[in-house]
Enzyme design. Structure first.
Site, mmCIF file in Angstrom:
data_model
loop_
_atom_site.group_PDB
_atom_site.id
_atom_site.type_symbol
_atom_site.label_atom_id
_atom_site.label_comp_id
_atom_site.label_asym_id
_atom_site.label_seq_id
_atom_site.Cartn_x
_atom_site.Cartn_y
_atom_site.Cartn_z
ATOM 1 N N LYS A 18 56.519 90.397 59.327
ATOM 2 C CA LYS A 18 55.541 91.365 58.792
ATOM 3 C C LYS A 18 55.987 92.798 59.065
ATOM 4 C CE LYS A 18 51.831 87.958 59.132
ATOM 5 N NZ LYS A 18 52.498 86.912 59.914
HETATM 6 O O1 LIG Z 1 47.804 85.479 56.073
HETATM 7 C C1 LIG Z 1 48.523 84.978 56.936
HETATM 8 C C2 LIG Z 1 49.831 85.381 57.140
HETATM 9 C C3 LIG Z 1 50.580 84.746 58.077
HETATM 10 N N1 LIG Z 1 50.071 83.731 58.823
HETATM 11 C C4 LIG Z 1 50.960 83.077 59.795
HETATM 12 O O2 LIG Z 1 51.163 81.703 59.407
HETATM 13 C C5 LIG Z 1 51.144 80.852 60.530
HETATM 14 C C6 LIG Z 1 49.932 79.940 60.462
HETATM 15 O O3 LIG Z 1 49.893 79.089 61.589
HETATM 16 P P1 LIG Z 1 48.878 77.852 61.758
HETATM 17 O O4 LIG Z 1 49.139 77.402 63.154
HETATM 18 O O5 LIG Z 1 49.235 76.818 60.737
HETATM 19 O O6 LIG Z 1 47.511 78.387 61.572
HETATM 20 C C7 LIG Z 1 51.142 81.787 61.740
HETATM 21 O O7 LIG Z 1 52.476 82.095 62.061
HETATM 22 C C8 LIG Z 1 50.444 83.018 61.220
HETATM 23 O O8 LIG Z 1 50.788 84.190 61.918
HETATM 24 C C9 LIG Z 1 48.783 83.333 58.627
HETATM 25 O O9 LIG Z 1 48.265 82.411 59.286
HETATM 26 N N2 LIG Z 1 48.036 83.971 57.676
#
Ligand SMILES: O=c1ccn([C@@H]2O[C@H](COP(=O)(O)O)[C@@H](O)[C@H]2O)c(=O)[nH]1
Length: 276
Positions: A96
């Site tokens: 990001k």
């Molecule tokens: O809008 C967003 C952007 C990035 N993320 C990232 O994706 C993963 C989600 O992890 P889970 O454990 O499956 O919830 C994580 O790295 C977030 O920083 C997001 O969730 N939403």
């Protein structure tokens, strides 16, 4: 990696699963803490057990940066391992980033050249000159935050300015930038109902969709509104896959979770497309 190569992988594996490698030392099986590099040992075991089920891996760099130099080394070993053993798999540095132009160029070099990821996530709010340096890299992809999965997305992203929601302005304006063919977009699975509108603006772009699993988003709903003729989706799950077990069977347990999602994806591909 080109978009076409990614599409071929999706067709071959009948999967558009992206596995998030968000490694937290408090959550990994305790026996790994004896290893020289517990983070890499964990990632290697997860990759070895799941690479046939997914088309992408997404380490979120926060989980590596939090451990300082050691964490950065684990990230480097992970991406080198992926690029050497599984060059067909699409890699995403979920960092990001985005800054004034010359700084963005340095971020782009760090993730796309030095670490040699296929893509990096970028925040759009510093505008064109903060994103175009990432787009200049051939066969690399810039994944722009469009409509994120968290509650805070409603603070700014969905607010109307001059009669149009900010996230829609991001989508429309970014299409005019140089090398915009290298853009993909982040849309949270928790916002599936927005995907129909989003597809009106960017029918052909790939979407990285986090938020199934731990955040409760629905894979079915995402596919209903977001799938295009090339699938056009990379659906990410991190915690829901990698922390399926804290025992010595953790990698097999992760593979079972990944396989369940991959099976759902196969069904959705059959429902909406006839690709083979
Ligand atoms: O809008 C967003 C952007 C990035 N993320 C990232 O994706 C993963 C989600 O992890 P889970 O454990 O499956 O919830 C994580 O790295 C977030 O920083 C997001 O969730 N939403």
């Amino acid at each position: 990696m080109t978009t076409n190569q990614l599409v071929q992988q999706i067709k071959k594996k009948q999967s558009f699963l992206c596995i998030g490698l968000d490694v937290d030392l408090n959550k990994i099986p305790p026996h790994l803490l004896k290893e020289d590099d517990p983070i890499f040992a964990f990632n290697k075991a997860i990759i070895d057990a799941t690479h046939h089920l997914c088309v992408a891996y997404k380490p979120n760099t926060a989980f590596y940066e939090a451990y300082g130099l050691k964490g950065w080394k684990s990230l480097e070993k992970t991406i080198r391992y992926l690029n050497e053993k599984h060059p067909e798999i699409f890699t995403i540095a979920d960092a990001k980033r985005g800054d004034i132009g010359n700084t963005s160029t340095m971020y782009a070099k760090a993730f796309l050249e030095d670490l040699a990821f296929d893509s990096v996530t970028v925040a759009p709010y510093m505008g064109k000159d903060s994103v175009e340096p990432f787009l200049a890299f051939k066969d690399k992809h810039t994944i722009l935050l469009a409509l994120t999965s968290n509650q805070g997305a409603f603070d700014f992203q969905t607010k109307s300015i001059d009669g149009k929601e900010l996230y829609k302005q991001v989508l429309e304006t970014s299409k005019t930038w140089e090398n915009s063919q290298n853009l993909m977009y982040v849309v949270g699975a928790t916002k599936a109902e927005f995907l129909a509108d989003i597809r009106q603006i960017i029918p052909d772009s790939f979407l990285l969709v986090p938020g199934v699993g731990a955040q409760g988003g629905s894979l079915k709903e995402v596919c209903k509104y977001g799938m295009n003729t090339q699938v056009g989706l990379l659906i990410n799950s991190s915690r829901g896959i990698i922390y399926a077990s804290k025992e010595t069977d953790f990698a097999q347990a992760a593979a079972l979770k990944a396989e369940a999602l991959k099976k759902e994806m196969e069904t959705e591909i059959k429902r909406y497309l006839s690709i083979d």
